[in-house]
Design a protein around this motif. Structure first.
Motif, PDB file in Angstrom:
ATOM      1  N   ALA A  95       1.176  -1.243  -0.001  1.00 39.86           N
ATOM      2  CA  ALA A  95       0.142   0.408  -0.089  1.00 39.86           C
ATOM      3  C   ALA A  95       0.528   0.820   0.184  1.00 39.86           C
ATOM      4  O   ALA A  95       1.709   1.141   0.222  1.00 39.86           O
ATOM      5  CB  ALA A  95      -0.668  -0.014   1.053  1.00 39.86           C
ATOM      6  N   GLN A  96       0.265   2.054  -1.209  1.00 39.54           N
ATOM      7  CA  GLN A  96       1.126   3.453  -0.906  1.00 39.54           C
ATOM      8  C   GLN A  96       0.137   4.245   0.106  1.00 39.54           C
ATOM      9  O   GLN A  96       0.233   4.484   1.601  1.00 39.54           O
ATOM     10  CB  GLN A  96       1.374   3.857  -2.083  1.00 39.54           C
ATOM     11  CG  GLN A  96       2.562   4.714  -1.911  1.00 39.54           C
ATOM     12  CD  GLN A  96       3.534   5.152  -3.423  1.00 39.54           C
ATOM     13  OE1 GLN A  96       3.181   5.744  -3.831  1.00 39.54           O
ATOM     14  NE2 GLN A  96       4.322   4.320  -3.354  1.00 39.54           N
ATOM     15  N   CYS A  97      -0.663   4.756  -1.066  1.00 41.19           N
ATOM     16  CA  CYS A  97      -1.723   5.698   0.073  1.00 41.19           C
ATOM     17  C   CYS A  97      -3.008   4.519   0.156  1.00 41.19           C
ATOM     18  O   CYS A  97      -3.385   5.245   1.244  1.00 41.19           O
ATOM     19  CB  CYS A  97      -2.357   6.595  -1.029  1.00 41.19           C
ATOM     20  SG  CYS A  97      -4.040   5.788  -2.893  1.00 41.19           S
ATOM     21  N   GLY A  98      -3.320   3.734  -0.002  1.00 40.73           N
ATOM     22  CA  GLY A  98      -4.013   2.524   0.481  1.00 40.73           C
ATOM     23  C   GLY A  98      -5.406   2.588  -0.062  1.00 40.73           C
ATOM     24  O   GLY A  98      -6.208   1.896   0.300  1.00 40.73           O
ATOM     25  N   TYR A  99      -5.308   4.023  -1.129  1.00 36.65           N
ATOM     26  CA  TYR A  99      -6.964   3.810  -1.601  1.00 36.65           C
ATOM     27  C   TYR A  99      -7.570   2.772  -2.213  1.00 36.65           C
ATOM     28  O   TYR A  99      -8.921   2.862  -2.438  1.00 36.65           O
ATOM     29  CB  TYR A  99      -6.954   5.341  -2.256  1.00 36.65           C
ATOM     30  CG  TYR A  99      -8.650   5.286  -2.117  1.00 36.65           C
ATOM     31  CD1 TYR A  99      -8.506   6.869  -1.358  1.00 36.65           C
ATOM     32  CD2 TYR A  99      -9.275   5.400  -3.396  1.00 36.65           C
ATOM     33  CE1 TYR A  99      -9.963   7.306  -0.809  1.00 36.65           C
ATOM     34  CE2 TYR A  99     -10.688   5.947  -2.844  1.00 36.65           C
ATOM     35  CZ  TYR A  99     -11.385   7.026  -1.875  1.00 36.65           C
ATOM     36  OH  TYR A  99     -12.431   6.967  -1.929  1.00 36.65           O
ATOM     37  N   CYS A 100      -6.689   1.848  -3.171  1.00 35.34           N
ATOM     38  CA  CYS A 100      -7.286   1.346  -4.005  1.00 35.34           C
ATOM     39  C   CYS A 100      -6.693  -0.169  -3.124  1.00 35.34           C
ATOM     40  O   CYS A 100      -7.747  -1.092  -3.467  1.00 35.34           O
ATOM     41  CB  CYS A 100      -6.208   1.257  -5.449  1.00 35.34           C
ATOM     42  SG  CYS A 100      -4.420   0.501  -4.829  1.00 35.34           S
ATOM     43  N   ILE A 101      -6.732  -0.411  -2.067  1.00 37.67           N
ATOM     44  CA  ILE A 101      -6.118  -1.663  -1.205  1.00 37.67           C
ATOM     45  C   ILE A 101      -6.901  -2.511  -1.247  1.00 37.67           C
ATOM     46  O   ILE A 101      -6.613  -3.759  -0.864  1.00 37.67           O
ATOM     47  CB  ILE A 101      -5.052  -1.360  -0.511  1.00 37.67           C
ATOM     48  CG1 ILE A 101      -3.852  -0.588  -1.020  1.00 37.67           C
ATOM     49  CG2 ILE A 101      -4.272  -2.941  -0.114  1.00 37.67           C
ATOM     50  CD1 ILE A 101      -3.022  -1.671  -1.738  1.00 37.67           C
ATOM     51  N   LEU A 131      -8.012   0.498 -10.773  1.00 36.42           N
ATOM     52  CA  LEU A 131      -6.721   1.583 -10.502  1.00 36.42           C
ATOM     53  C   LEU A 131      -5.747   1.076  -9.750  1.00 36.42           C
ATOM     54  O   LEU A 131      -6.571   1.720  -8.065  1.00 36.42           O
ATOM     55  CB  LEU A 131      -7.530   2.784 -11.212  1.00 36.42           C
ATOM     56  CG  LEU A 131      -8.230   2.391 -12.257  1.00 36.42           C
ATOM     57  CD1 LEU A 131      -8.613   3.700 -12.700  1.00 36.42           C
ATOM     58  CD2 LEU A 131      -7.391   1.692 -13.488  1.00 36.42           C
ATOM     59  N   CYS A 132      -4.983   1.809  -9.701  1.00 33.53           N
ATOM     60  CA  CYS A 132      -3.863   2.087  -8.551  1.00 33.53           C
ATOM     61  C   CYS A 132      -2.701   3.078  -9.658  1.00 33.53           C
ATOM     62  O   CYS A 132      -1.835   3.097  -9.924  1.00 33.53           O
ATOM     63  CB  CYS A 132      -3.133   1.142  -7.879  1.00 33.53           C
ATOM     64  SG  CYS A 132      -1.264   1.160  -7.145  1.00 33.53           S
ATOM     65  N   ARG A 133      -3.091   4.784  -8.314  1.00 33.23           N
ATOM     66  CA  ARG A 133      -2.865   5.553  -9.589  1.00 33.23           C
ATOM     67  C   ARG A 133      -1.734   5.682  -8.627  1.00 33.23           C
ATOM     68  O   ARG A 133      -0.717   6.514  -9.181  1.00 33.23           O
ATOM     69  CB  ARG A 133      -4.107   7.298  -9.221  1.00 33.23           C
ATOM     70  CG  ARG A 133      -4.929   7.020  -9.422  1.00 33.23           C
ATOM     71  CD  ARG A 133      -5.096   8.086  -9.112  1.00 33.23           C
ATOM     72  NE  ARG A 133      -6.432   7.832  -8.248  1.00 33.23           N
ATOM     73  CZ  ARG A 133      -7.571   8.946  -7.600  1.00 33.23           C
ATOM     74  NH1 ARG A 133      -7.418   9.792  -8.169  1.00 33.23           N
ATOM     75  NH2 ARG A 133      -7.313   8.398  -6.162  1.00 33.23           N
ATOM     76  N   CYS A 134      -1.210   4.743  -6.812  1.00 35.92           N
ATOM     77  CA  CYS A 134       0.182   5.901  -6.775  1.00 35.92           C
ATOM     78  C   CYS A 134       1.304   3.977  -7.860  1.00 35.92           C
ATOM     79  O   CYS A 134       2.334   4.557  -7.384  1.00 35.92           O
ATOM     80  CB  CYS A 134       0.111   4.638  -5.451  1.00 35.92           C
ATOM     81  SG  CYS A 134      -0.348   6.490  -4.620  1.00 35.92           S
ATOM     82  N   GLY A 135       0.568   3.478  -8.283  1.00 38.05           N
ATOM     83  CA  GLY A 135       1.327   2.366  -9.143  1.00 38.05           C
ATOM     84  C   GLY A 135       2.575   0.843  -8.298  1.00 38.05           C
ATOM     85  O   GLY A 135       3.951   1.014  -8.188  1.00 38.05           O
TER      86      GLY A 135
HETATM   87  S1  FES Z   1      -2.135   2.700  -3.255  1.00 37.92           S
HETATM   88 FE1  FES Z   1      -2.653   4.892  -4.180  1.00 37.92          FE
HETATM   89  S2  FES Z   1      -3.792   4.157  -5.571  1.00 37.92           S
HETATM   90 FE2  FES Z   1      -2.994   2.583  -4.808  1.00 37.92          FE
END
Ligand code: FES
Ligand code: FES
Length: 165
Positions: A95-101, A131-135
């Motif tokens: 997870a980066q921002c976690g939004y997609c996780i 979609l994962c915008r953090c890549g």
């Molecule tokens: S971890 Fe940020 S959108 Fe996937």
């Protein structure tokens, strides 16, 4: 009135039958793991499992899930006892921002319940709608493979997942 079975518990919901499942999960039941991303069935962040299948809850009306077994991320494990898929995502720091996780984990969980040893190509194809915008795609791929390994090496599925296999 709609009867919803969520994470093993039954709820009577007073909402129109065409209300999206996501709204009820988040607003009525306070289960906030599933996220509102696009609201249009295009990002995957709202994914939950219904009778063993990954479902986009933002475009799924209550009438289609009444009486079915609905599982959200909250139903997989806890902070103290995370499910293999949750452990794997943490161990791979996926997870980066976690939004997609949460959505990624739920679709991966549904995949692993029907295919305990998916190939890289199968995992990629399964998660393609997300979609994962953090890549963090490569870490997510590794996390799903790690989860498969954890499940394969004697890790038990959460109790409320047994019926969805
Ligand atoms: S971890 Fe940020 S959108 Fe996937
Ligand atoms: S919020 Fe449901 S697919 Fe984007």
């Amino acid at each position: 009135m709609t009867t919803l079975k969520v994470n093993g518990q039954e709820h009577q919901i007073e909402a129109d039958a065409d209300t999206p499942l996501l709204y009820v999960l988040r607003d009525e039941l306070k289960l906030n793991a599933a996220k509102f991303g696009c609201g249009l069935g295009q990002c995957g962040s709202c994914t939950v499992i219904v009778d063993g299948k990954a479902v986009l809850s933002c475009v799924t009306p209550l009438l289609l899930v009444e009486g079915k077994q609905i599982t959200t991320l909250e139903g997989l494990g806890t902070d103290e006892a995370p499910a293999p898929i949750q452990r794997a995502f943490m161990e791979e720091q996926a997870a980066q921002c976690g939004y997609c996780i949460a959505g990624m984990m739920m679709r991966a969980q549904a995949l692993l319940q029907r295919n305990s040893k998916p190939t890289d190509a199968e995992i990629r194809a399964e998660l393609a709608p997300h979609l994962c915008r953090c890549g963090t795609h490569m870490r997510i791929l590794r996390a799903v493979k790690r989860a498969a390994h954890l499940m394969d090496t004697a890790e038990l599925l959460p109790a409320n997942q047994g019926s969805a296999r």
